[in-house]
Design a protein around this motif. Sequence first.
Motif, PDB file in Angstrom:
ATOM      1  N   THR A 184      -4.724   5.821   2.449  1.00  0.00           N
ATOM      2  CA  THR A 184      -4.570   7.204   2.006  1.00  0.00           C
ATOM      3  C   THR A 184      -5.083   8.167   3.072  1.00  0.00           C
ATOM      4  O   THR A 184      -4.447   9.193   3.352  1.00  0.00           O
ATOM      5  CB  THR A 184      -5.307   7.427   0.676  1.00  0.00           C
ATOM      6  N   LEU A 185      -6.218   7.857   3.675  1.00  0.00           N
ATOM      7  CA  LEU A 185      -6.735   8.670   4.770  1.00  0.00           C
ATOM      8  C   LEU A 185      -5.723   8.764   5.899  1.00  0.00           C
ATOM      9  O   LEU A 185      -5.432   9.856   6.408  1.00  0.00           O
ATOM     10  CB  LEU A 185      -8.046   8.082   5.275  1.00  0.00           C
ATOM     11  N   LEU A 232      -5.866  -1.975  10.142  1.00  0.00           N
ATOM     12  CA  LEU A 232      -4.822  -1.987   9.123  1.00  0.00           C
ATOM     13  C   LEU A 232      -4.085  -0.658   9.043  1.00  0.00           C
ATOM     14  O   LEU A 232      -2.852  -0.615   8.982  1.00  0.00           O
ATOM     15  CB  LEU A 232      -5.422  -2.340   7.755  1.00  0.00           C
ATOM     16  N   ALA A 233      -4.830   0.438   8.995  1.00  0.00           N
ATOM     17  CA  ALA A 233      -4.226   1.762   8.865  1.00  0.00           C
ATOM     18  C   ALA A 233      -4.243   2.540  10.173  1.00  0.00           C
ATOM     19  O   ALA A 233      -4.021   3.749  10.189  1.00  0.00           O
ATOM     20  CB  ALA A 233      -4.949   2.557   7.776  1.00  0.00           C
ATOM     21  N   GLY A 234      -4.515   1.842  11.277  1.00  0.00           N
ATOM     22  CA  GLY A 234      -4.471   2.503  12.579  1.00  0.00           C
ATOM     23  C   GLY A 234      -5.740   3.239  12.955  1.00  0.00           C
ATOM     24  O   GLY A 234      -5.689   4.278  13.620  1.00  0.00           O
ATOM     25  N   HIS A 235      -6.907   2.714  12.557  1.00  0.00           N
ATOM     26  CA  HIS A 235      -8.215   3.271  12.925  1.00  0.00           C
ATOM     27  C   HIS A 235      -8.368   4.743  12.526  1.00  0.00           C
ATOM     28  O   HIS A 235      -8.759   5.583  13.352  1.00  0.00           O
ATOM     29  CB  HIS A 235      -8.448   3.112  14.440  1.00  0.00           C
ATOM     30  N   PRO A 236      -8.102   5.101  11.269  1.00  0.00           N
ATOM     31  CA  PRO A 236      -8.185   6.520  10.896  1.00  0.00           C
ATOM     32  C   PRO A 236      -9.591   7.106  10.945  1.00  0.00           C
ATOM     33  O   PRO A 236      -9.735   8.327  11.072  1.00  0.00           O
ATOM     34  CB  PRO A 236      -7.630   6.529   9.461  1.00  0.00           C
ATOM     35  N   LEU A 237     -10.630   6.283  10.856  1.00  0.00           N
ATOM     36  CA  LEU A 237     -11.986   6.821  10.944  1.00  0.00           C
ATOM     37  C   LEU A 237     -12.318   7.312  12.349  1.00  0.00           C
ATOM     38  O   LEU A 237     -13.274   8.074  12.535  1.00  0.00           O
ATOM     39  CB  LEU A 237     -13.010   5.769  10.505  1.00  0.00           C
ATOM     40  N   ASP A 238     -11.539   6.885  13.338  1.00  0.00           N
ATOM     41  CA  ASP A 238     -11.768   7.333  14.709  1.00  0.00           C
ATOM     42  C   ASP A 238     -11.114   8.675  15.005  1.00  0.00           C
ATOM     43  O   ASP A 238     -11.352   9.262  16.068  1.00  0.00           O
ATOM     44  CB  ASP A 238     -11.233   6.293  15.704  1.00  0.00           C
ATOM     45  N   ASP A 239     -10.283   9.167  14.086  1.00  0.00           N
ATOM     46  CA  ASP A 239      -9.602  10.443  14.293  1.00  0.00           C
ATOM     47  C   ASP A 239     -10.641  11.571  14.246  1.00  0.00           C
ATOM     48  O   ASP A 239     -11.457  11.622  13.329  1.00  0.00           O
ATOM     49  CB  ASP A 239      -8.546  10.651  13.206  1.00  0.00           C
ATOM     50  N   PRO A 240     -10.640  12.480  15.214  1.00  0.00           N
ATOM     51  CA  PRO A 240     -11.649  13.552  15.226  1.00  0.00           C
ATOM     52  C   PRO A 240     -11.541  14.504  14.040  1.00  0.00           C
ATOM     53  O   PRO A 240     -12.491  15.253  13.768  1.00  0.00           O
ATOM     54  CB  PRO A 240     -11.375  14.282  16.550  1.00  0.00           C
ATOM     55  N   ARG A 241     -10.436  14.469  13.313  1.00  0.00           N
ATOM     56  CA  ARG A 241     -10.293  15.326  12.129  1.00  0.00           C
ATOM     57  C   ARG A 241     -10.974  14.738  10.901  1.00  0.00           C
ATOM     58  O   ARG A 241     -11.120  15.413   9.877  1.00  0.00           O
ATOM     59  CB  ARG A 241      -8.810  15.545  11.826  1.00  0.00           C
ATOM     60  N   THR A 242     -11.401  13.486  10.992  1.00  0.00           N
ATOM     61  CA  THR A 242     -11.989  12.784   9.853  1.00  0.00           C
ATOM     62  C   THR A 242     -13.488  13.020   9.773  1.00  0.00           C
ATOM     63  O   THR A 242     -14.200  12.932  10.777  1.00  0.00           O
ATOM     64  CB  THR A 242     -11.720  11.268   9.973  1.00  0.00           C
ATOM     65  N   HIS A 283       0.822  -1.213   0.000  1.00  0.00           N
ATOM     66  CA  HIS A 283       0.000   0.000   0.000  1.00  0.00           C
ATOM     67  C   HIS A 283       0.855   1.262   0.000  1.00  0.00           C
ATOM     68  O   HIS A 283       0.380   2.338   0.374  1.00  0.00           O
ATOM     69  CB  HIS A 283      -0.938   0.010   1.212  1.00  0.00           C
ATOM     70  N   GLY A 284       2.101   1.130  -0.429  1.00  0.00           N
ATOM     71  CA  GLY A 284       2.994   2.289  -0.427  1.00  0.00           C
ATOM     72  C   GLY A 284       2.520   3.407  -1.334  1.00  0.00           C
ATOM     73  O   GLY A 284       2.667   4.588  -1.008  1.00  0.00           O
ATOM     74  N   SER A 285       1.937   3.056  -2.485  1.00  0.00           N
ATOM     75  CA  SER A 285       1.521   4.107  -3.406  1.00  0.00           C
ATOM     76  C   SER A 285       0.292   4.853  -2.891  1.00  0.00           C
ATOM     77  O   SER A 285       0.117   6.046  -3.177  1.00  0.00           O
ATOM     78  CB  SER A 285       1.261   3.528  -4.799  1.00  0.00           C
ATOM     79  N   GLU A 286      -0.565   4.182  -2.125  1.00  0.00           N
ATOM     80  CA  GLU A 286      -1.710   4.868  -1.531  1.00  0.00           C
ATOM     81  C   GLU A 286      -1.234   5.901  -0.507  1.00  0.00           C
ATOM     82  O   GLU A 286      -1.781   7.007  -0.423  1.00  0.00           O
ATOM     83  CB  GLU A 286      -2.655   3.869  -0.858  1.00  0.00           C
ATOM     84  N   GLU A 287      -0.205   5.554   0.263  1.00  0.00           N
ATOM     85  CA  GLU A 287       0.348   6.495   1.226  1.00  0.00           C
ATOM     86  C   GLU A 287       1.061   7.640   0.510  1.00  0.00           C
ATOM     87  O   GLU A 287       0.986   8.802   0.933  1.00  0.00           O
ATOM     88  CB  GLU A 287       1.294   5.754   2.166  1.00  0.00           C
TER      89      GLU A 287
END
Length: 224
Positions: A75-76, A109-119, A43-47
């Motif tokens: 990507t998020l 997988l990506a460290g729970h990015p949907l839980d970030d308050p900025r999302t 997933h390097g290209s998504e990052e």
Amino acid sequence: MIPWEQLDTTTIPGADGTLTLMRRGADFSIRVDGLELMTSRVHGSEEALAELACEPIARRPRPVVLVGGLGMGYTLAGALARLGPDARVEVAELVPGVVDWNRGPLAHLAGHPLDDPRTAVRVEDIAGILRSTRGGYDAIMNDVDNGPDGLILPRNRWLYDPEGLATTRQALRPGGVLTVWSVAPLRGFTDRLWKAGFKAREVRLRDSGRGRGRRHTIWVAVNP
């Protein structure tokens, strides 16, 4: 070898296609009508899509960015990692089931990015967001297809045509950045971006980020 296990299926709104979530050991795969669309193995290209979009605008006050396509969240997560606490990261995801997967079996997988308050998740077509926005975003990351020539939905062709690119540029603030992911290069697409008013370049990179894996393409386009 451990066989793949089917975890779930979901429909694509407004289309006949079906997305399937698969797991084999610690690896996950999302497939569309049986063909692999993305995998957790590389997933390097998504990052990189997020890095190339966000780093140039990261020091702006209260930046607002848009991620087109949630995927597996890489990507998020990449955007969140490169932006400060005052940023807002919107995610446009057409398929509600993909959002559910990212809150469930894919969340770690990506460290729970949907839980970030900025999302902020927007379960809608990115095209509608772009058409209704003028100068609202500092960066836009487009990963809703396999590239301008690898459409998941036929109607997505608009995103890469002159009208769609011009609309996308209007949704960006001055100096804003658009990045577009593609599984392969496409002759003439850089010129198409220039004709739409962007200053554009093409980047080729390995998907693994460690000098291995398939080469993918990212276009970086700046709104002057």
